[in-house]
Design an enzyme around this catalytic site. Sequence first.
Site, PDB file in Angstrom:
ATOM      1  N   HIS A  30      16.838  16.959  10.242  1.00 54.73           N
ATOM      2  CA  HIS A  30      18.009  16.550  10.408  1.00 54.73           C
ATOM      3  C   HIS A  30      18.320  15.076   9.574  1.00 54.73           C
ATOM      4  CE1 HIS A  30      18.077  18.793  14.488  1.00 54.73           C
ATOM      5  NE2 HIS A  30      18.085  19.776  13.418  1.00 54.73           N
TER       6      HIS A  30
ATOM      7  N   TYR B 282      13.757   7.179  20.298  1.00 57.70           N
ATOM      8  CA  TYR B 282      13.919   6.576  18.777  1.00 57.70           C
ATOM      9  C   TYR B 282      15.193   5.633  18.809  1.00 57.70           C
ATOM     10  CZ  TYR B 282      15.920  11.109  18.121  1.00 57.70           C
ATOM     11  OH  TYR B 282      16.550  12.455  18.142  1.00 57.70           O
TER      12      TYR B 282
ATOM     13  N   ASP C 233      19.328  25.152  14.114  1.00 55.94           N
ATOM     14  CA  ASP C 233      18.159  24.780  12.954  1.00 55.94           C
ATOM     15  C   ASP C 233      17.761  25.992  12.188  1.00 55.94           C
ATOM     16  OD1 ASP C 233      16.555  21.997  14.978  1.00 55.94           O
ATOM     17  OD2 ASP C 233      18.355  22.182  13.767  1.00 55.94           O
TER      18      ASP C 233
HETATM   19  C1  LIG Z   1      21.603  13.892  18.001  1.00 58.07           C
HETATM   20  C2  LIG Z   1      22.537  13.774  19.133  1.00 58.07           C
HETATM   21  C3  LIG Z   1      22.904  14.960  19.836  1.00 58.07           C
HETATM   22  N1  LIG Z   1      23.745  15.010  21.013  1.00 58.07           N
HETATM   23  C4  LIG Z   1      24.011  16.170  21.670  1.00 58.07           C
HETATM   24  C5  LIG Z   1      24.537  17.295  20.782  1.00 58.07           C
HETATM   25  C6  LIG Z   1      24.018  18.493  21.409  1.00 58.07           C
HETATM   26  O1  LIG Z   1      24.965  19.032  22.321  1.00 58.07           O
HETATM   27  C7  LIG Z   1      22.821  17.945  22.156  1.00 58.07           C
HETATM   28  C8  LIG Z   1      21.434  18.454  21.430  1.00 58.07           C
HETATM   29  O2  LIG Z   1      21.799  17.943  20.021  1.00 58.07           O
HETATM   30  P1  LIG Z   1      20.613  18.399  18.751  1.00 58.07           P
HETATM   31  O3  LIG Z   1      20.207  19.967  19.277  1.00 58.07           O
HETATM   32  O4  LIG Z   1      21.057  18.006  17.570  1.00 58.07           O
HETATM   33  O5  LIG Z   1      19.248  17.455  19.403  1.00 58.07           O
HETATM   34  P2  LIG Z   1      18.149  17.596  18.419  1.00 58.07           P
HETATM   35  O6  LIG Z   1      17.661  18.836  17.616  1.00 58.07           O
HETATM   36  O7  LIG Z   1      17.172  16.804  19.002  1.00 58.07           O
HETATM   37  O8  LIG Z   1      18.702  16.528  17.364  1.00 58.07           O
HETATM   38  C9  LIG Z   1      17.836  15.471  16.667  1.00 58.07           C
HETATM   39  O9  LIG Z   1      16.663  15.805  16.066  1.00 58.07           O
HETATM   40  C10 LIG Z   1      16.105  15.286  15.122  1.00 58.07           C
HETATM   41  C11 LIG Z   1      14.549  14.939  15.173  1.00 58.07           C
HETATM   42  C12 LIG Z   1      17.016  13.755  14.783  1.00 58.07           C
HETATM   43  O10 LIG Z   1      16.041  12.940  14.147  1.00 58.07           O
HETATM   44  C13 LIG Z   1      18.194  13.501  15.063  1.00 58.07           C
HETATM   45  O11 LIG Z   1      18.132  12.234  15.734  1.00 58.07           O
HETATM   46  C14 LIG Z   1      18.793  14.449  16.082  1.00 58.07           C
HETATM   47  O12 LIG Z   1      19.428  15.505  15.169  1.00 58.07           O
HETATM   48  O13 LIG Z   1      22.994  16.433  22.074  1.00 58.07           O
HETATM   49  C15 LIG Z   1      24.450  13.630  21.165  1.00 58.07           C
HETATM   50  O14 LIG Z   1      25.211  13.777  22.099  1.00 58.07           O
HETATM   51  N2  LIG Z   1      24.185  12.567  20.315  1.00 58.07           N
HETATM   52  C16 LIG Z   1      23.422  12.770  19.595  1.00 58.07           C
HETATM   53  O15 LIG Z   1      23.192  11.576  18.777  1.00 58.07           O
END
Ligand SMILES: Cc1cn([C@H]2C[C@H](O)[C@@H](COP(=O)(O)OP(=O)(O)O[C@H]3O[C@H](C)C(=O)[C@H](O)[C@H]3O)O2)c(=O)[nH]c1=O
Length: 187
Positions: free
Chosen positions: A63, A133, A170
């Site tokens: 991401h 992080y 993803d």
């Molecule tokens: C990233 C983020 C997500 N969200 C909410 C949006 C979704 O409803 C839920 C899960 O989000 P997501 O599936 O994008 O989470 P990850 O897959 O852990 O995403 C992260 O994964 C990789 C490792 C990264 O480096 C990024 O920081 C980030 O993209 O949290 C938020 O409210 N705030 C945020 O900053």
Amino acid sequence: MPFEFIKTDIPDLILVKPKVFEDCRGFFMETYKKSDFEKAGINTDFVQDNHSKSVRGVLRGLHYQKNPYAQGKLVRCIKGKIFDVAVDIRKGSPTFGKWVGLELSEENRLMLWIPEGFAHGFLTLSEEAEVIYKVTGGEYSPEHDAGIVWDDPDIGIDWPLKDVLLSEKDENLPRLRDADINFVYGG
Ligand SMILES: Cc1cn([C@H]2C[C@H](O)[C@@H](COP(=O)(O)OP(=O)(O)O[C@H]3O[C@H](C)C(=O)[C@H](O)[C@H]3O)O2)c(=O)[nH]c1=O
């Protein structure tokens, strides 16, 4: 100096090893200090802290947030173990498309500084892993959220596990050659 800043194969990607003070009670360590990090060339204008928990085999990534909401990340695994990966996606960079992967764990207490202009992801190697992080640059902006598929053959990341658990988002990320990228090296 409470931190050792270790270069990786990509010059701007820095591994940070904190000094750990252990005694009969347990341990203490500084995990960030503005003056030391800035001496090491690390941007410390943190705007957000994140914390996620994953079970074994979960892969989150790759991401990034597009400009003008690009993010730098200081990543640490506080429970379990992850294989943390950053990919240089700055157009014109001598290491464009190059990746660095390393284990961050509760045990090694290492941190990875990932500047803006990199895609980030990690694979969970322990039964459970919790990752925290600090983030610089743009606060979370869904409109600027973007990514690259984890197993893009043009990048060739050597993930330690092949059977991974991905979010639907993803699973459908594009390859690097088709990704919406607006980072310019030195820009
Ligand atoms: C990233 C983020 C997500 N969200 C909410 C949006 C979704 O409803 C839920 C899960 O989000 P997501 O599936 O994008 O989470 P990850 O897959 O852990 O995403 C992260 O994964 C990789 C490792 C990264 O480096 C990024 O920081 C980030 O993209 O949290 C938020 O409210 N705030 C945020 O900053």
